[in-house]
Design an enzyme around this catalytic site. Structure first.
Site, PDB file in Angstrom:
ATOM      1  N   ASN A  84      39.840  55.774 -23.807  1.00 35.06           N
ATOM      2  CA  ASN A  84      40.692  54.620 -23.534  1.00 35.06           C
ATOM      3  C   ASN A  84      42.171  54.931 -23.709  1.00 35.06           C
ATOM      4  O   ASN A  84      43.017  54.147 -23.296  1.00 35.06           O
ATOM      5  CB  ASN A  84      40.289  53.446 -24.426  1.00 35.06           C
ATOM      6  CG  ASN A  84      38.953  52.877 -24.027  1.00 35.06           C
ATOM      7  OD1 ASN A  84      38.840  52.168 -23.037  1.00 35.06           O
ATOM      8  ND2 ASN A  84      37.918  53.205 -24.786  1.00 35.06           N
ATOM      9  N   LYS A 202      30.302  60.210 -32.528  1.00 34.44           N
ATOM     10  CA  LYS A 202      30.496  58.954 -31.795  1.00 34.44           C
ATOM     11  C   LYS A 202      29.608  59.047 -30.566  1.00 34.44           C
ATOM     12  O   LYS A 202      29.821  59.896 -29.697  1.00 34.44           O
ATOM     13  CB  LYS A 202      31.949  58.765 -31.386  1.00 34.44           C
ATOM     14  CG  LYS A 202      32.148  57.494 -30.555  1.00 34.44           C
ATOM     15  CD  LYS A 202      33.463  57.482 -29.811  1.00 34.44           C
ATOM     16  CE  LYS A 202      33.514  56.283 -28.859  1.00 34.44           C
ATOM     17  NZ  LYS A 202      34.679  56.321 -27.953  1.00 34.44           N
TER      18      LYS A 202
END
Length: 333
Positions: A84, A202
Protein backbone atom coordinates in the site's frame (compact mmCIF):
# COMPACT_ATOMS: atom_id res chain seq x y z
CA UNK A 1 35.44 -20.27 -0.54
CA UNK A 2 38.23 -18.15 1.01
CA UNK A 3 38.79 -18.59 4.73
CA UNK A 4 37.93 -14.94 5.42
CA UNK A 5 34.61 -15.28 3.56
CA UNK A 6 33.80 -18.50 5.36
CA UNK A 7 34.55 -16.90 8.71
CA UNK A 8 32.40 -13.87 7.94
CA UNK A 9 29.52 -16.11 6.84
CA UNK A 10 29.72 -18.22 9.98
CA UNK A 11 29.76 -15.16 12.23
CA UNK A 12 26.78 -13.44 10.60
CA UNK A 13 24.07 -14.85 12.92
CA UNK A 14 26.06 -13.98 16.03
CA UNK A 15 26.84 -10.47 14.78
CA UNK A 16 23.19 -9.88 13.89
CA UNK A 17 22.13 -11.08 17.34
CA UNK A 18 24.61 -8.75 19.04
CA UNK A 19 23.46 -5.76 16.96
CA UNK A 20 19.82 -6.53 17.74
CA UNK A 21 20.55 -6.96 21.46
CA UNK A 22 22.21 -3.54 21.52
CA UNK A 23 19.22 -1.96 19.76
CA UNK A 24 16.81 -3.67 22.17
CA UNK A 25 18.71 -2.30 25.14
CA UNK A 26 18.65 1.23 23.74
CA UNK A 27 14.93 0.97 22.94
CA UNK A 28 14.08 -0.59 26.31
CA UNK A 29 12.47 -3.66 24.73
CA UNK A 30 11.90 -6.71 26.90
CA UNK A 31 14.25 -9.67 27.13
CA UNK A 32 12.78 -13.05 26.15
CA UNK A 33 11.43 -15.06 29.06
CA UNK A 34 10.11 -18.56 28.70
CA UNK A 35 7.65 -18.85 25.84
CA UNK A 36 7.04 -15.10 25.48
CA UNK A 37 7.99 -13.67 22.08
CA UNK A 38 11.22 -11.70 21.99
CA UNK A 39 9.35 -8.87 20.26
CA UNK A 40 5.59 -8.76 20.67
CA UNK A 41 3.85 -8.09 17.34
CA UNK A 42 0.36 -8.33 18.82
CA UNK A 43 -1.97 -5.57 17.67
CA UNK A 44 -2.85 -3.55 14.59
CA UNK A 45 -0.36 -2.13 12.11
CA UNK A 46 -1.55 0.10 9.26
CA UNK A 47 0.58 -0.33 6.12
CA UNK A 48 0.96 3.36 5.40
CA UNK A 49 0.09 4.90 2.07
CA UNK A 50 2.92 7.05 0.71
CA UNK A 51 1.65 10.60 0.02
CA UNK A 52 2.65 12.18 -3.27
CA UNK A 53 2.37 15.77 -4.45
CA UNK A 54 0.51 16.67 -7.66
CA UNK A 55 3.89 16.32 -9.42
CA UNK A 56 4.27 12.80 -7.95
CA UNK A 57 7.10 13.63 -5.55
CA UNK A 58 6.97 12.20 -2.03
CA UNK A 59 5.12 14.79 0.08
CA UNK A 60 6.81 14.63 3.48
CA UNK A 61 4.70 17.43 4.97
CA UNK A 62 1.50 15.49 4.23
CA UNK A 63 3.11 12.30 5.54
CA UNK A 64 3.90 14.02 8.82
CA UNK A 65 0.33 15.34 8.98
CA UNK A 66 -1.09 11.84 8.64
CA UNK A 67 1.34 10.56 11.28
CA UNK A 68 0.15 13.19 13.76
CA UNK A 69 -3.42 11.93 13.38
CA UNK A 70 -2.39 8.27 13.64
CA UNK A 71 -0.57 9.04 16.90
CA UNK A 72 -3.92 9.22 18.74
CA UNK A 73 -4.94 5.70 17.62
CA UNK A 74 -3.68 2.76 19.73
CA UNK A 75 -1.76 1.01 16.97
CA UNK A 76 1.01 -1.39 17.95
CA UNK A 77 3.11 0.26 15.29
CA UNK A 78 3.27 1.18 11.62
CA UNK A 79 4.33 -0.58 8.44
CA UNK A 80 6.13 1.58 5.92
CA UNK A 81 6.82 0.61 2.31
CA UNK A 82 4.49 -2.32 2.00
CA UNK A 83 2.26 -2.90 -1.02
CA UNK A 84 0.00 0.00 0.00
CA UNK A 85 3.04 2.28 0.24
CA UNK A 86 3.70 1.84 -3.51
CA UNK A 87 7.08 0.39 -2.58
CA UNK A 88 7.97 -0.82 -6.11
CA UNK A 89 7.53 2.71 -7.45
CA UNK A 90 9.96 4.38 -5.02
CA UNK A 91 13.66 4.79 -5.72
CA UNK A 92 16.01 3.27 -3.10
CA UNK A 93 16.91 6.76 -1.84
CA UNK A 94 13.23 7.63 -1.38
CA UNK A 95 12.57 4.42 0.50
CA UNK A 96 15.24 5.22 3.06
CA UNK A 97 14.09 8.84 3.39
CA UNK A 98 10.48 7.79 4.03
CA UNK A 99 11.53 5.38 6.79
CA UNK A 100 13.73 8.05 8.38
CA UNK A 101 10.86 10.56 8.30
CA UNK A 102 8.42 8.14 9.92
CA UNK A 103 10.93 7.10 12.58
CA UNK A 104 11.48 10.71 13.64
CA UNK A 105 7.73 11.26 14.03
CA UNK A 106 6.81 7.91 15.60
CA UNK A 107 6.65 7.54 19.41
CA UNK A 108 9.48 5.33 20.62
CA UNK A 109 7.11 2.78 22.15
CA UNK A 110 5.60 2.00 18.75
CA UNK A 111 7.22 -0.40 16.34
CA UNK A 112 8.29 0.53 12.84
CA UNK A 113 8.23 -2.29 10.27
CA UNK A 114 9.83 -1.39 6.95
CA UNK A 115 9.57 -3.18 3.63
CA UNK A 116 12.99 -4.16 2.32
CA UNK A 117 12.35 -7.04 -0.09
CA UNK A 118 14.06 -6.87 -3.49
CA UNK A 119 14.36 -9.40 -6.27
CA UNK A 120 17.95 -10.45 -5.52
CA UNK A 121 19.27 -11.65 -2.18
CA UNK A 122 22.16 -9.19 -2.33
CA UNK A 123 19.90 -6.20 -2.95
CA UNK A 124 17.53 -7.34 -0.19
CA UNK A 125 20.39 -7.57 2.31
CA UNK A 126 21.61 -4.11 1.35
CA UNK A 127 18.14 -2.58 1.57
CA UNK A 128 17.48 -4.30 4.92
CA UNK A 129 20.67 -2.86 6.39
CA UNK A 130 19.69 0.58 5.08
CA UNK A 131 16.25 0.30 6.69
CA UNK A 132 17.83 -0.62 10.01
CA UNK A 133 20.16 2.37 9.79
CA UNK A 134 17.17 4.62 9.02
CA UNK A 135 15.47 3.51 12.25
CA UNK A 136 13.29 0.52 11.40
CA UNK A 137 12.76 -2.01 14.20
CA UNK A 138 11.79 -4.88 11.91
CA UNK A 139 12.32 -5.67 8.22
CA UNK A 140 9.29 -6.88 6.27
CA UNK A 141 10.65 -8.95 3.38
CA UNK A 142 8.35 -9.86 0.49
CA UNK A 143 8.99 -12.99 -1.56
CA UNK A 144 11.10 -12.43 -4.69
CA UNK A 145 8.82 -13.35 -7.57
CA UNK A 146 10.08 -12.23 -10.99
CA UNK A 147 11.47 -15.72 -11.64
CA UNK A 148 8.65 -17.32 -9.68
CA UNK A 149 8.96 -20.63 -11.53
CA UNK A 150 12.42 -21.05 -9.99
CA UNK A 151 11.39 -19.96 -6.49
CA UNK A 152 11.39 -23.44 -4.98
CA UNK A 153 11.23 -24.09 -1.26
CA UNK A 154 15.00 -24.58 -1.22
CA UNK A 155 15.63 -21.31 -3.09
CA UNK A 156 13.36 -19.30 -0.80
CA UNK A 157 14.79 -20.86 2.37
CA UNK A 158 18.29 -19.98 1.17
CA UNK A 159 17.22 -16.41 0.30
CA UNK A 160 15.57 -15.70 3.63
CA UNK A 161 18.31 -17.43 5.62
CA UNK A 162 20.91 -15.16 4.01
CA UNK A 163 18.78 -12.11 4.78
CA UNK A 164 18.12 -13.24 8.35
CA UNK A 165 21.81 -13.90 8.93
CA UNK A 166 22.88 -10.50 7.65
CA UNK A 167 20.07 -8.32 9.02
CA UNK A 168 20.85 -6.19 12.08
CA UNK A 169 17.12 -6.18 12.93
CA UNK A 170 14.53 -9.00 13.12
CA UNK A 171 12.90 -10.13 9.90
CA UNK A 172 9.21 -10.79 9.18
CA UNK A 173 8.39 -12.84 6.08
CA UNK A 174 5.79 -11.38 3.72
CA UNK A 175 3.61 -13.58 1.53
CA UNK A 176 1.19 -11.67 -0.73
CA UNK A 177 0.23 -13.98 -3.61
CA UNK A 178 -2.28 -11.50 -5.06
CA UNK A 179 0.66 -9.28 -6.02
CA UNK A 180 3.49 -11.76 -6.46
CA UNK A 181 1.66 -14.83 -7.81
CA UNK A 182 3.67 -16.81 -5.27
CA UNK A 183 2.67 -18.38 -1.96
CA UNK A 184 5.53 -18.87 0.46
CA UNK A 185 5.41 -22.68 0.89
CA UNK A 186 4.43 -24.06 4.29
CA UNK A 187 7.64 -26.10 4.43
CA UNK A 188 9.68 -22.93 3.94
CA UNK A 189 7.79 -21.09 6.68
CA UNK A 190 8.27 -23.92 9.17
CA UNK A 191 11.98 -24.14 8.39
CA UNK A 192 12.54 -20.38 8.53
CA UNK A 193 10.63 -20.06 11.81
CA UNK A 194 13.58 -21.81 13.44
CA UNK A 195 15.96 -19.02 12.45
CA UNK A 196 16.79 -16.85 15.49
CA UNK A 197 16.39 -13.61 13.56
CA UNK A 198 13.15 -14.45 11.69
CA UNK A 199 10.29 -13.72 14.05
CA UNK A 200 7.09 -13.92 12.04
CA UNK A 201 5.14 -13.76 8.82
CA UNK A 202 2.56 -11.42 7.35
CA UNK A 203 0.24 -13.70 5.40
CA UNK A 204 -2.13 -11.98 2.99
CA UNK A 205 -3.45 -15.11 1.30
CA UNK A 206 -6.75 -15.16 3.20
CA UNK A 207 -6.41 -18.94 3.64
CA UNK A 208 -7.42 -19.42 7.27
CA UNK A 209 -6.61 -23.12 7.20
CA UNK A 210 -3.07 -22.27 6.11
CA UNK A 211 -2.72 -19.60 8.81
CA UNK A 212 -3.94 -21.95 11.53
CA UNK A 213 -1.52 -24.61 10.37
CA UNK A 214 1.33 -22.09 10.45
CA UNK A 215 0.50 -21.19 14.04
CA UNK A 216 0.32 -24.88 14.97
CA UNK A 217 3.53 -25.93 13.23
CA UNK A 218 5.59 -23.02 14.59
CA UNK A 219 4.20 -23.08 18.13
CA UNK A 220 7.55 -24.16 19.63
CA UNK A 221 9.40 -21.28 17.97
CA UNK A 222 9.71 -17.56 18.67
CA UNK A 223 7.47 -16.87 15.68
CA UNK A 224 4.22 -14.96 15.19
CA UNK A 225 1.64 -14.95 12.39
CA UNK A 226 0.10 -11.66 11.29
CA UNK A 227 -3.10 -11.42 9.28
CA UNK A 228 -2.56 -9.43 6.09
CA UNK A 229 -6.08 -8.06 5.73
CA UNK A 230 -8.97 -6.69 7.78
CA UNK A 231 -11.46 -8.96 6.01
CA UNK A 232 -10.31 -12.05 7.89
CA UNK A 233 -8.87 -10.50 11.05
CA UNK A 234 -11.34 -12.12 13.47
CA UNK A 235 -10.94 -15.53 11.86
CA UNK A 236 -7.16 -15.15 12.04
CA UNK A 237 -7.29 -14.41 15.75
CA UNK A 238 -9.53 -17.43 16.26
CA UNK A 239 -6.77 -19.70 14.89
CA UNK A 240 -3.99 -18.01 16.86
CA UNK A 241 -2.69 -15.04 14.85
CA UNK A 242 -0.94 -12.37 16.90
CA UNK A 243 -2.00 -9.24 15.06
CA UNK A 244 -2.93 -7.68 11.75
CA UNK A 245 -1.35 -5.55 9.05
CA UNK A 246 -4.50 -4.11 7.50
CA UNK A 247 -4.81 -1.56 4.68
CA UNK A 248 -8.18 -0.45 6.03
CA UNK A 249 -6.45 0.78 9.21
CA UNK A 250 -5.27 3.78 7.18
CA UNK A 251 -8.94 4.79 7.07
CA UNK A 252 -10.70 3.08 10.00
CA UNK A 253 -7.89 2.71 12.51
CA UNK A 254 -9.98 3.03 15.68
CA UNK A 255 -12.57 0.40 14.66
CA UNK A 256 -9.84 -2.07 13.78
CA UNK A 257 -8.12 -1.50 17.12
CA UNK A 258 -11.51 -2.04 18.75
CA UNK A 259 -11.90 -5.33 16.88
CA UNK A 260 -8.46 -6.37 18.11
CA UNK A 261 -9.50 -5.48 21.67
CA UNK A 262 -12.79 -7.39 21.48
CA UNK A 263 -11.08 -10.53 20.20
CA UNK A 264 -8.47 -10.42 22.95
CA UNK A 265 -11.21 -10.02 25.57
CA UNK A 266 -13.17 -12.95 24.14
CA UNK A 267 -16.17 -10.75 23.30
CA UNK A 268 -16.84 -12.72 20.16
CA UNK A 269 -20.42 -11.59 19.41
CA UNK A 270 -19.46 -7.91 19.46
CA UNK A 271 -16.32 -8.73 17.49
CA UNK A 272 -18.32 -10.60 14.87
CA UNK A 273 -20.77 -7.73 14.41
CA UNK A 274 -17.92 -5.28 13.91
CA UNK A 275 -16.03 -7.63 11.59
CA UNK A 276 -19.07 -7.95 9.34
CA UNK A 277 -19.19 -4.16 8.86
CA UNK A 278 -15.52 -4.04 7.90
CA UNK A 279 -15.47 -6.72 5.21
CA UNK A 280 -16.99 -4.79 2.29
CA UNK A 281 -15.07 -1.53 2.90
CA UNK A 282 -11.86 -3.52 3.19
CA UNK A 283 -12.52 -5.40 -0.05
CA UNK A 284 -13.22 -2.06 -1.74
CA UNK A 285 -9.85 -0.51 -0.77
CA UNK A 286 -7.88 -3.67 -1.53
CA UNK A 287 -9.12 -6.19 -4.09
CA UNK A 288 -11.62 -4.00 -5.93
CA UNK A 289 -10.04 -0.54 -6.19
CA UNK A 290 -6.57 -1.03 -4.72
CA UNK A 291 -4.31 1.81 -3.62
CA UNK A 292 -6.22 4.50 -5.59
CA UNK A 293 -9.37 3.48 -3.70
CA UNK A 294 -7.55 3.49 -0.37
CA UNK A 295 -6.21 6.98 -0.97
CA UNK A 296 -9.61 8.30 -2.00
CA UNK A 297 -11.24 6.86 1.13
CA UNK A 298 -8.54 8.39 3.33
CA UNK A 299 -9.63 11.84 2.18
CA UNK A 300 -13.19 11.28 3.44
CA UNK A 301 -11.87 10.56 6.94
CA UNK A 302 -9.60 13.56 7.25
CA UNK A 303 -6.30 12.13 6.03
CA UNK A 304 -4.25 13.11 3.03
CA UNK A 305 -4.57 10.52 0.28
CA UNK A 306 -3.58 12.36 -2.85
CA UNK A 307 -2.51 10.90 -6.16
CA UNK A 308 -0.76 7.61 -6.80
CA UNK A 309 2.37 7.32 -8.89
CA UNK A 310 1.84 6.38 -12.50
CA UNK A 311 0.98 3.97 -13.91
CA UNK A 312 -1.58 3.63 -11.08
CA UNK A 313 -4.52 5.70 -12.28
CA UNK A 314 -7.13 7.59 -10.22
CA UNK A 315 -10.64 6.23 -9.86
CA UNK A 316 -13.31 7.23 -12.32
CA UNK A 317 -16.31 9.21 -11.00
CA UNK A 318 -18.43 6.04 -11.14
CA UNK A 319 -15.83 4.13 -9.13
CA UNK A 320 -15.66 6.92 -6.53
CA UNK A 321 -19.43 6.76 -6.12
CA UNK A 322 -19.34 2.98 -5.75
CA UNK A 323 -16.59 3.25 -3.15
CA UNK A 324 -18.49 5.86 -1.17
CA UNK A 325 -21.67 3.77 -1.28
CA UNK A 326 -19.79 0.82 0.19
CA UNK A 327 -18.65 2.84 3.21
CA UNK A 328 -22.09 4.44 3.60
CA UNK A 329 -23.97 1.13 3.44
CA UNK A 330 -21.89 -0.21 6.31
CA UNK A 331 -22.42 2.83 8.50
CA UNK A 332 -19.00 4.50 8.21
CA UNK A 333 -20.06 7.62 6.28
Amino acid sequence: MAFSSLLTSSLRPALAALRWAARRQRRGLSTPRGSEPSLNLGGIFPPLATPFSPTQEVDYAQLEGNLRRYASIPFRGLVVLGSNGEYPYLAPRERVEVVSCVRQALPRDRLLLAGSGCESTQATVEMTVSMAEAGADVALVVTPCYYRGSMTTAALVHHYTEVGDASPIPVVLYSVPANTGLDLPMEAVVTLAQHPNIIGIKDSSGDITRMGLMVHKTRQEDFQVLAGSASFLLASYAVGASGGVCALANVLGDPLCQLDHLCRKGQWQEARDLQHRLIEPNMAVTRRFGVPGLKKAMEWFGYYGGPCRAPLAPLSPAQVEELRSTFTANGWL
